[in-house]
Scaffold this active site. Structure first.
Site, PDB file in Angstrom:
ATOM      1  CE  LYS A 264      -4.048   8.041   2.165  1.00  0.00           C
ATOM      2  NZ  LYS A 264      -3.669   9.262   1.458  1.00  0.00           N
TER       3      LYS A 264
ATOM      4  CE1 TYR B 240      11.451 -23.284  -2.722  1.00  0.00           C
ATOM      5  CE2 TYR B 240      10.586 -21.551  -1.295  1.00  0.00           C
ATOM      6  CZ  TYR B 240      10.439 -22.780  -1.914  1.00  0.00           C
ATOM      7  OH  TYR B 240       9.303 -23.505  -1.738  1.00  0.00           O
TER       8      TYR B 240
ATOM      9  CG  MET C  53       3.383 -17.893  -0.179  1.00  0.00           C
ATOM     10  SD  MET C  53       2.366 -18.862  -1.290  1.00  0.00           S
ATOM     11  CE  MET C  53       3.216 -18.673  -2.837  1.00  0.00           C
TER      12      MET C  53
HETATM   13  C1  LIG Z   1      -2.891  10.187   2.336  1.00  0.00           C
HETATM   14  C2  LIG Z   1      -3.080  11.627   2.301  1.00  0.00           C
HETATM   15  C3  LIG Z   1      -2.674  12.426   3.387  1.00  0.00           C
HETATM   16  C4  LIG Z   1      -1.916  11.884   4.576  1.00  0.00           C
HETATM   17  O1  LIG Z   1      -0.542  11.733   4.255  1.00  0.00           O
HETATM   18  P1  LIG Z   1       0.519  11.310   5.370  1.00  0.00           P
HETATM   19  O2  LIG Z   1       1.814  11.405   4.668  1.00  0.00           O
HETATM   20  O3  LIG Z   1       0.175   9.915   5.762  1.00  0.00           O
HETATM   21  O4  LIG Z   1       0.382  12.250   6.491  1.00  0.00           O
HETATM   22  C5  LIG Z   1      -2.979  13.774   3.338  1.00  0.00           C
HETATM   23  N1  LIG Z   1      -3.625  14.305   2.277  1.00  0.00           N
HETATM   24  C6  LIG Z   1      -3.999  13.568   1.207  1.00  0.00           C
HETATM   25  C7  LIG Z   1      -4.702  14.213   0.067  1.00  0.00           C
HETATM   26  C8  LIG Z   1      -3.722  12.217   1.176  1.00  0.00           C
HETATM   27  O5  LIG Z   1      -4.094  11.486   0.125  1.00  0.00           O
END
Ligand SMILES: *Cc1c(COP(=O)(O)O)cnc(C)c1O
Length: 388
Positions: free
Chosen positions: A57, A283, A331
């Site tokens: 993801k 800054y 930035m």
């Molecule tokens: C993101 C996610 C994972 C993976 O988690 P990690 O800590 O990156 O291994 C597993 N299960 C679900 C439901 C997630 O949303």
């Protein structure tokens, strides 16, 4: 020439996947030490054939969705985990046929249509979602695979176990839905006691399903930390994300499995000047030279994802040496105190290895008081160069 870019080492990704497989196999395989023979033989039953759902993801945690997925597919990954349907669209358009599970929820008819069209398995944690899917699947005369999510302590998506039994029955009665999996998630897998209490709750739920005669293929719970910390959570499918990318949720976990960082982040020195004692930098004037110093300006800042909170804290690598950030991160520019060897145009390592020195994502996360996940996800929009 880019001002900043990330390099993605695909052979490190393959290495990490193999390390994970090796750890799974070690538990499944008989006997290293005779003392443990009994225990291992027993555990062999539950861990044999544990499959891997690679979580990709958020643009594969900023590493690049397609290249990462294609590499994993070549390594015959069992399942891919997404959280947004555009990811499924891209993967299917690229010809990837590997099973995909959407770990997020859908909330409308259009999304349900896409699930059916791209043949994605969907997380279900309400009758509403089951109905949306069932309706769209029926229209196309298809069957959608669903994974029922149980909340055993995460307090996010998922139904409580008692309700889960009713929802599982509801799903089983829909002829356009196939209950392929049931799963749960851990909010704090570093806490083994709480995690094991979740597993107990989940297993009680699984027994309930069995009593009801409800069948499914996958039962899963382990994210990266649970995988490293608690083999009890492996069940027959694990869902690692972060460790695939060679990053540890917490550095002490590096004892548990050797991994190689996949991502390195680079920029260049674009300007150099000497400043006198007492001169301030950037800054807020948070850093003042205590003697004559040479300052290099780097072509990155918080606009490119280099956290402002790293001001006066982090370091970078140039020509194999480590140099500190001085003054506040701007930035698009950041200043470093350097020595006479550094030249305009020199490559700078913000994350990664140079010579025998290394800057880890975990180190930057700690310094900027965030989690490693956030550091890499910020780098999604930068130019990516793939190697290996
Ligand atoms: C993101 C996610 C994972 C993976 O988690 P990690 O800590 O990156 O291994 C597993 N299960 C679900 C439901 C997630 O949303």
């Amino acid at each position: 020439m880019k001002r900043t870019w990330v390099e993605i080492n695909l052979s490190a990704l393959r290495y990490n996947l193999r390390q994970i497989r090796k750890k799974l196999a070690n538990k499944a395989n008989p006997v290293r030490s005779p003392r443990h023979r009994q225990g291992i033989r027993q555990r062999q039953i539950t861990s044999n054939g544990v499959k891997i759902l690679a979580v990709i993801k958020d643009n594969a945690y900023g590493h690049g969705l397609l290249k990462v997925s294609q590499t994993l597919v070549k390594e015959r990954i069992d399942y891919l985990g997404i959280s947004d349907l555009h990811e499924a669209r891209e993967l299917r358009k690229a010809g990837i046929k590997t099973p995909i599970l959407n770990l997020g929820v859908i909330s409308c008819k259009e999304e349900a249509e896409e699930i059916v069209r791209y043949e994605v398995a969907q997380t279900v944690c309400s009758r509403r979602i089951a109905d949306l899917l069932s309706k769209q699947a029926a229209r196309r005369d298809k069957k959608v695979k669903v994974h029922l999510k149980i909340d055993t302590g995460m307090g996010r998506l998922g139904v409580f176990p008692e309700e889960g039994i009713r929802l599982a029955k509801y799903i089983s009665r829909r002829k356009n839905l196939q209950l392929e999996g049931v799963f749960t998630h851990f909010p704090d897998a570093e806490d083994r006691r709480f995690t094991l209490s979740q597993i107990r709750r989940f297993k009680a739920f699984l027994r309930g399903l069995t009593r009801e005669g409800i069948n499914f293929i996958y039962q899963h719970s382990a994210n990266s930390t649970a995988f490293l910390n608690s083999p009890e959570t492996w069940l027959n499918l694990i869902r690692p994300g972060l460790i695939l990318y060679g990053i540890y949720p917490n550095l002490y976990l590096s004892k548990k499995l050797k991994l190689k960082p996949v991502l390195s982040w680079r920029t260049k020195v674009v300007y150099i000047k000497d400043i006198p004692k007492g001169w301030s930098v950037s800054y807020g004037r948070t850093w003042i030279a205590s003697k004559r110093e040479r300052i290099a300006v780097l072509a990155i800042g918080y606009g490119e994802g280099y956290f402002h909170s790293l001001s006066n804290k982090a370091r970078v690598l140039i020509r194999g040496n480590s140099f500190p950030i001085v003054g506040n991160v701007c930035m698009d520019q950041t200043m470093v105190r350097v020595n006479g060897d550094v030249k305009i145009g020199d490559e700078v390592i913000l994350i990664g290895q140079q010579g025998d020195k290394q800057i880890k994502v975990e180190e930057l996360a700690k310094l900027s008081k965030t989690i490693p996940y956030e550091i890499v996800c910020r780098l999604s929009h930068l130019a990516h160069i793939y190697k290996g």
